[in-house]
Motif scaffolding. Structure first.
Motif, mmCIF file in Angstrom:
data_model
loop_
_atom_site.group_PDB
_atom_site.id
_atom_site.type_symbol
_atom_site.label_atom_id
_atom_site.label_comp_id
_atom_site.label_asym_id
_atom_site.label_seq_id
_atom_site.Cartn_x
_atom_site.Cartn_y
_atom_site.Cartn_z
ATOM 1 N N UNK A 115 60.103 -8.899 7.069
ATOM 2 C CA UNK A 115 60.801 -9.075 8.334
ATOM 3 C C UNK A 115 60.568 -7.925 9.299
ATOM 4 N N UNK A 116 59.798 -6.921 8.873
ATOM 5 C CA UNK A 116 59.468 -5.808 9.767
ATOM 6 C C UNK A 116 58.498 -6.231 10.862
ATOM 7 N N UNK A 117 57.949 -7.438 10.735
ATOM 8 C CA UNK A 117 57.024 -7.941 11.752
ATOM 9 C C UNK A 117 57.479 -9.313 12.226
ATOM 10 N N UNK A 118 56.964 -9.698 13.380
ATOM 11 C CA UNK A 118 57.210 -11.022 13.946
ATOM 12 C C UNK A 118 55.879 -11.758 13.994
ATOM 13 N N UNK A 119 55.879 -12.998 13.546
ATOM 14 C CA UNK A 119 54.660 -13.809 13.562
ATOM 15 C C UNK A 119 54.499 -14.432 14.947
ATOM 16 N N UNK A 121 51.875 -16.087 15.850
ATOM 17 C CA UNK A 121 50.956 -17.212 15.759
ATOM 18 C C UNK A 121 49.514 -16.770 15.659
ATOM 19 N N UNK A 122 48.675 -17.630 15.080
ATOM 20 C CA UNK A 122 47.243 -17.372 14.918
ATOM 21 C C UNK A 122 46.979 -16.064 14.168
ATOM 22 N N UNK A 123 47.832 -15.787 13.187
ATOM 23 C CA UNK A 123 47.623 -14.618 12.343
ATOM 24 C C UNK A 123 48.016 -13.294 12.964
ATOM 25 N N UNK A 124 48.666 -13.321 14.116
ATOM 26 C CA UNK A 124 49.056 -12.082 14.794
ATOM 27 C C UNK A 124 50.456 -11.670 14.354
ATOM 28 N N UNK A 125 50.542 -10.540 13.662
ATOM 29 C CA UNK A 125 51.814 -9.998 13.197
ATOM 30 C C UNK A 125 52.126 -8.734 13.989
ATOM 31 N N UNK A 126 53.260 -8.752 14.683
ATOM 32 C CA UNK A 126 53.633 -7.653 15.576
ATOM 33 C C UNK A 126 54.869 -6.951 15.024
ATOM 34 N N UNK A 127 54.848 -5.624 15.023
ATOM 35 C CA UNK A 127 55.965 -4.840 14.499
ATOM 36 C C UNK A 127 57.242 -5.110 15.287
ATOM 37 N N UNK A 128 58.365 -5.205 14.567
ATOM 38 C CA UNK A 128 59.674 -5.469 15.157
ATOM 39 C C UNK A 128 60.496 -4.181 15.116
ATOM 40 N N UNK A 129 60.763 -3.608 16.281
ATOM 41 C CA UNK A 129 61.463 -2.325 16.349
ATOM 42 C C UNK A 129 62.895 -2.428 15.826
ATOM 43 N N UNK A 130 63.553 -3.566 16.061
ATOM 44 C CA UNK A 130 64.936 -3.726 15.603
ATOM 45 C C UNK A 130 65.021 -3.681 14.086
ATOM 46 N N UNK A 131 64.138 -4.420 13.428
ATOM 47 C CA UNK A 131 64.162 -4.440 11.968
ATOM 48 C C UNK A 131 63.698 -3.110 11.380
ATOM 49 N N UNK A 132 62.798 -2.440 12.076
ATOM 50 C CA UNK A 132 62.368 -1.119 11.605
ATOM 51 C C UNK A 132 63.554 -0.154 11.620
ATOM 52 N N UNK A 133 64.363 -0.241 12.672
ATOM 53 C CA UNK A 133 65.542 0.610 12.758
ATOM 54 C C UNK A 133 66.543 0.300 11.658
ATOM 55 N N UNK A 134 66.704 -0.975 11.322
ATOM 56 C CA UNK A 134 67.639 -1.347 10.258
ATOM 57 C C UNK A 134 67.134 -0.890 8.891
ATOM 58 N N UNK A 135 65.823 -0.925 8.711
ATOM 59 C CA UNK A 135 65.262 -0.430 7.456
ATOM 60 C C UNK A 135 65.517 1.071 7.323
ATOM 61 N N UNK A 136 65.376 1.783 8.421
ATOM 62 C CA UNK A 136 65.678 3.219 8.416
ATOM 63 C C UNK A 136 67.133 3.457 8.025
ATOM 64 N N UNK A 137 68.040 2.693 8.627
ATOM 65 C CA UNK A 137 69.463 2.897 8.354
ATOM 66 C C UNK A 137 69.816 2.510 6.921
ATOM 67 N N UNK A 216 60.458 -8.995 -0.909
ATOM 68 C CA UNK A 216 59.332 -9.456 -0.083
ATOM 69 C C UNK A 216 59.300 -10.975 -0.143
ATOM 70 N N UNK A 217 59.887 -11.601 0.846
ATOM 71 C CA UNK A 217 59.883 -13.060 0.922
ATOM 72 C C UNK A 217 58.703 -13.510 1.792
ATOM 73 N N UNK A 218 58.187 -14.706 1.560
ATOM 74 C CA UNK A 218 56.968 -15.145 2.258
ATOM 75 C C UNK A 218 57.202 -15.605 3.692
ATOM 76 N N UNK A 219 58.055 -14.889 4.414
ATOM 77 C CA UNK A 219 58.325 -15.223 5.813
ATOM 78 C C UNK A 219 58.378 -13.937 6.628
ATOM 79 N N UNK A 220 57.836 -13.986 7.824
ATOM 80 C CA UNK A 220 57.873 -12.829 8.720
ATOM 81 C C UNK A 220 59.141 -12.900 9.555
#
Length: 333
Positions: A115-119, A121-137, A216-220
């Motif tokens: 969930x640290x990335x957002x899908x 489409x077309x194989x493009x995975x983009x980092x998600x700042x909100x989820x990165x912050x929650x992982x830090x916390x 690690x679930x199979x969903x972005x």
């Protein structure tokens, strides 16, 4: 001639005796070696038989557990209660020359690394700042120093996202190319949370600390936590979701104050005074609910003095059918 030949006859007799003794010694040595190899082979065969027997015990327990989940999910409102029997403790079953222990856990109540990335489409995975912050916390709540937590969260995002631009504190391929054993980032979803050990800043000690709370679930996408099935040990997940606005004491108080039958719906949870005061937006409301999609099944088998473990993840897609997503089996550590 007979008198002259006698010494030679004695010499030949002595040589024959020495040869015979050498042959006996060699044969005895070979026999010992063969006997040793036979013992090793028999022991190896016994170990393999024991491992296979334990595996079949584990498979039986896995199928039994999946059947329990499928039957229980005929009535999700009853199955996903704080006092549900499957949430209380592990079950033990005696087996021949050992014991089997099975546990079922709500597989939604973990931080999905993918969930640290957002899908996009077309194989493009983009980092998600909100989820990165929650992982830090989450890591900070577990005692990981803030600097290390930020670095690990950035490295994990870079490991999964599909670009080659490192985040501040993160690292793409060049971060790992100079190692003694060089490798590259995955640039795709993680297959299991153990891939976090490949991060430059991750250590076995840190991983053991966060392992019970990550998956690690199979969903972005982040997994919505099920407030009704969370246990007292899950408090760091809620602290992370609330962005640190509620501490451990407040979160544990919320979990202890749940109705015995659980919240009827997510809105009933958000009407609680401590969380209502946070003025939750739509994103925060989506992070906590009363539904479960994944289930973790763990089976430990102690057989003939050896310990084995089977871990499986099931996905419930409605009805009474469970889909097994992953499975691992081996010696328990």
């Amino acid at each position: 001639m007979s008198l002259d030949a006698s010494p030679f006859a004695h010499r030949e007799s002595g040589a024959s005796l020495v040869s015979a003794l050498l042959l006996v010694a060699v044969m005895a040595s070979m026999s010992m070696m063969l006997a040793g190899e036979l013992r090793v082979a028999m022991r190896r065969s016994a170990n393999m038989d024991g491992r296979d027997q334990a595996y079949w015990y584990a498979l039986g327990a896995r199928e039994y557990a999946s059947g329990l989940i499928a039957n229980a999910m005929r009535e999700p409102a009853t199955a996903l209660r704080p006092d549900a029997a499957w949430l209380q403790s592990a079950r033990e079953f005696p087996i021949e020359r050992g014991v089997l222990t099975g546990r079922i856990a709500d597989g939604n109540n973990c931080f999905n690394i993918n969930g640290l990335v957002v899908d996009e489409g077309q194989g493009l995975l983009v980092a998600d700042a909100t989820q990165r912050g929650r992982f830090e916390r989450l890591m900070s709540a577990l005692g990981v120093p803030a600097t290390e937590a930020g670095r690990i969260a950035a490295e994990a995002s870079d490991w999964i996202d599909s670009d080659n631009r490192p985040l501040p504190g993160g690292g793409e391929d060049e971060r790992y190319a100079g190692l003694a054993t060089p490798y590259r980032t995955g640039n795709t979803l993680m297959a299991e949370s153990g891939e976090l050990l490949a991060l430059a800043s991750m250590t076995p000690t840190l991983y053991r600390l966060i392992e019970p709370h990550v998956c690690a679930r199979p969903v972005a996408a982040p997994l919505p936590l099920n407030i009704n099935t969370m246990t007292g040990d899950d408090w760091p997940l809620l602290v992370a979701v609330f962005d640190g606005a509620l501490g451990r004491v407040a979160v544990e108080g919320i979990l202890l104050s749940r109705p015995a039958a659980g919240f009827a719906n997510a809105e009933a949870f958000w009407t609680l005074e401590p969380v209502q005061a946070l003025t939750p937006d739509a994103s925060l409301r989506e992070a906590v609910g009363v539904d479960t999609r994944y289930f973790d099944v763990t089976v430990d088998v102690l057989h003939d003095g050896q310990s084995y473990r089977l871990e499986a993840v099931f996905e419930w897609r409605g009805g009474t059918t469970l889909h097994r997503l992953t499975q691992r089996y081996g010696y328990a550590q």
